[in-house]
Design a protein around this motif. Structure first.
Motif, PDB file in Angstrom:
ATOM      1  N   THR A  45      41.956  26.274  23.529  1.00 10.04           N
ATOM      2  CA  THR A  45      42.195  27.654  23.939  1.00 10.04           C
ATOM      3  C   THR A  45      41.230  28.031  25.055  1.00 10.04           C
ATOM      4  O   THR A  45      40.059  27.648  25.036  1.00 10.04           O
ATOM      5  CB  THR A  45      42.020  28.635  22.763  1.00 10.04           C
ATOM      6  OG1 THR A  45      40.724  28.473  22.197  1.00 10.04           O
ATOM      7  CG2 THR A  45      43.068  28.404  21.706  1.00 10.04           C
ATOM      8  N   TYR A  46      41.758  28.751  26.005  1.00 10.18           N
ATOM      9  CA  TYR A  46      40.981  29.256  27.128  1.00 10.18           C
ATOM     10  C   TYR A  46      41.088  30.769  27.092  1.00 10.18           C
ATOM     11  O   TYR A  46      42.182  31.325  27.126  1.00 10.18           O
ATOM     12  CB  TYR A  46      41.522  28.701  28.455  1.00 10.18           C
ATOM     13  CG  TYR A  46      41.440  27.196  28.512  1.00 10.18           C
ATOM     14  CD1 TYR A  46      40.292  26.563  28.949  1.00 10.18           C
ATOM     15  CD2 TYR A  46      42.509  26.419  28.079  1.00 10.18           C
ATOM     16  CE1 TYR A  46      40.207  25.178  28.987  1.00 10.18           C
ATOM     17  CE2 TYR A  46      42.434  25.034  28.107  1.00 10.18           C
ATOM     18  CZ  TYR A  46      41.280  24.426  28.558  1.00 10.18           C
ATOM     19  OH  TYR A  46      41.200  23.058  28.580  1.00 10.18           O
ATOM     20  N   LEU A  47      39.938  31.430  26.988  1.00 15.06           N
ATOM     21  CA  LEU A  47      39.920  32.883  26.876  1.00 15.06           C
ATOM     22  C   LEU A  47      39.680  33.485  28.252  1.00 15.06           C
ATOM     23  O   LEU A  47      38.742  33.119  28.958  1.00 15.06           O
ATOM     24  CB  LEU A  47      38.817  33.310  25.901  1.00 15.06           C
ATOM     25  CG  LEU A  47      38.915  32.662  24.515  1.00 15.06           C
ATOM     26  CD1 LEU A  47      37.749  33.091  23.649  1.00 15.06           C
ATOM     27  CD2 LEU A  47      40.243  33.003  23.855  1.00 15.06           C
ATOM     28  N   ASN A  48      40.543  34.419  28.618  1.00 14.60           N
ATOM     29  CA  ASN A  48      40.499  35.022  29.948  1.00 14.60           C
ATOM     30  C   ASN A  48      39.491  36.154  30.038  1.00 14.60           C
ATOM     31  O   ASN A  48      39.432  37.005  29.159  1.00 14.60           O
ATOM     32  CB  ASN A  48      41.868  35.594  30.315  1.00 14.60           C
ATOM     33  CG  ASN A  48      42.918  34.541  30.473  1.00 14.60           C
ATOM     34  OD1 ASN A  48      42.656  33.450  30.944  1.00 14.60           O
ATOM     35  ND2 ASN A  48      44.129  34.870  30.069  1.00 14.60           N
ATOM     36  N   LEU A  60      34.086  27.782  31.818  1.00 15.53           N
ATOM     37  CA  LEU A  60      34.989  27.173  32.774  1.00 15.53           C
ATOM     38  C   LEU A  60      35.401  28.216  33.798  1.00 15.53           C
ATOM     39  O   LEU A  60      35.678  29.359  33.446  1.00 15.53           O
ATOM     40  CB  LEU A  60      36.242  26.666  32.035  1.00 15.53           C
ATOM     41  CG  LEU A  60      37.359  26.049  32.854  1.00 15.53           C
ATOM     42  CD1 LEU A  60      36.906  24.705  33.426  1.00 15.53           C
ATOM     43  CD2 LEU A  60      38.597  25.872  31.994  1.00 15.53           C
ATOM     44  N   TYR A  61      35.389  27.807  35.049  1.00 13.62           N
ATOM     45  CA  TYR A  61      35.824  28.687  36.128  1.00 13.62           C
ATOM     46  C   TYR A  61      36.911  27.983  36.917  1.00 13.62           C
ATOM     47  O   TYR A  61      36.876  26.771  37.079  1.00 13.62           O
ATOM     48  CB  TYR A  61      34.665  28.991  37.098  1.00 13.62           C
ATOM     49  CG  TYR A  61      33.583  29.829  36.494  1.00 13.62           C
ATOM     50  CD1 TYR A  61      33.641  31.212  36.558  1.00 13.62           C
ATOM     51  CD2 TYR A  61      32.492  29.236  35.860  1.00 13.62           C
ATOM     52  CE1 TYR A  61      32.645  31.987  36.009  1.00 13.62           C
ATOM     53  CE2 TYR A  61      31.491  30.006  35.310  1.00 13.62           C
ATOM     54  CZ  TYR A  61      31.561  31.379  35.390  1.00 13.62           C
ATOM     55  OH  TYR A  61      30.580  32.152  34.847  1.00 13.62           O
ATOM     56  N   VAL A 107      31.285  35.323  42.170  1.00 14.31           N
ATOM     57  CA  VAL A 107      29.908  35.530  42.651  1.00 14.31           C
ATOM     58  C   VAL A 107      28.917  35.165  41.551  1.00 14.31           C
ATOM     59  O   VAL A 107      27.947  34.444  41.783  1.00 14.31           O
ATOM     60  CB  VAL A 107      29.709  36.997  43.106  1.00 14.31           C
ATOM     61  CG1 VAL A 107      28.241  37.288  43.374  1.00 14.31           C
ATOM     62  CG2 VAL A 107      30.545  37.287  44.346  1.00 14.31           C
ATOM     63  N   ASP A 108      29.160  35.652  40.345  1.00 12.70           N
ATOM     64  CA  ASP A 108      28.266  35.385  39.215  1.00 12.70           C
ATOM     65  C   ASP A 108      28.163  33.900  38.905  1.00 12.70           C
ATOM     66  O   ASP A 108      27.126  33.423  38.446  1.00 12.70           O
ATOM     67  CB  ASP A 108      28.730  36.137  37.970  1.00 12.70           C
ATOM     68  CG  ASP A 108      28.617  37.649  38.117  1.00 12.70           C
ATOM     69  OD1 ASP A 108      27.936  38.128  39.054  1.00 12.70           O
ATOM     70  OD2 ASP A 108      29.243  38.360  37.281  1.00 12.70           O
ATOM     71  N   ALA A 109      29.241  33.163  39.157  1.00 15.10           N
ATOM     72  CA  ALA A 109      29.254  31.725  38.874  1.00 15.10           C
ATOM     73  C   ALA A 109      28.616  30.920  40.012  1.00 15.10           C
ATOM     74  O   ALA A 109      28.495  29.709  39.910  1.00 15.10           O
ATOM     75  CB  ALA A 109      30.684  31.248  38.651  1.00 15.10           C
ATOM     76  N   GLY A 110      28.245  31.611  41.079  1.00 16.04           N
ATOM     77  CA  GLY A 110      27.638  30.898  42.201  1.00 16.04           C
ATOM     78  C   GLY A 110      28.636  30.344  43.173  1.00 16.04           C
ATOM     79  O   GLY A 110      28.292  29.537  44.033  1.00 16.04           O
TER      80      GLY A 110
END
Length: 118
Positions: A45-48, A60-61, A107-110
């Motif tokens: 499952t991938y939560l949005n 994950l991005y 942005v937050d993920a770089g």
């Protein structure tokens, strides 16, 4: 939802996050989670991340370009009640609000922040 999942046996699903101010998002997550546990479903499952997500651990991005962002904005505008409500109450469309959240996550993920305004 149970019959749908069992008929398709997905390898993965995308869901709204369970820690969200949107009641429907929470109920969707809770229902899926209960079915998965009760029925022993083996599914990733991938939560949005959503504009109404309270907290989330980002593992994950997925970066998208402006062409995909424009397509996503178009799809979000089909959610007419949300689009109109956001325009009336926030002065920006649902599409703009969601894409702003997506851009801030990048942005937050770089990652590189996409240019332009979709």
């Amino acid at each position: 939802m149970r019959a749908y999942l069992h008929a398709r046996r997905p390898g993965f699903v995308f869901l709204p996050h369970g820690d969200d101010t949107n009641r429907t998002h929470r109920r969707t997550y809770e229902t899926f989670h209960a079915i998965a546990i009760e029925d022993g479903l083996r599914v990733d499952t991938y939560l949005n991340l959503d504009a109404k997500t309270v907290s989330i651990r980002a593992d994950l991005y997925m970066y998208v370009g402006e062409e995909d962002a424009a397509w996503k904005a178009q799809l979000l505008r089909f959610h007419r009640s949300q689009q109109e409500r956001n325009l009336k109450t926030r002065g920006q469309g649902f599409d703009q609000r969601v894409l702003a959240v997506n851009r801030q996550a990048a942005v937050d993920a770089g990652g590189l922040m996409p240019c332009g305004s979709v």
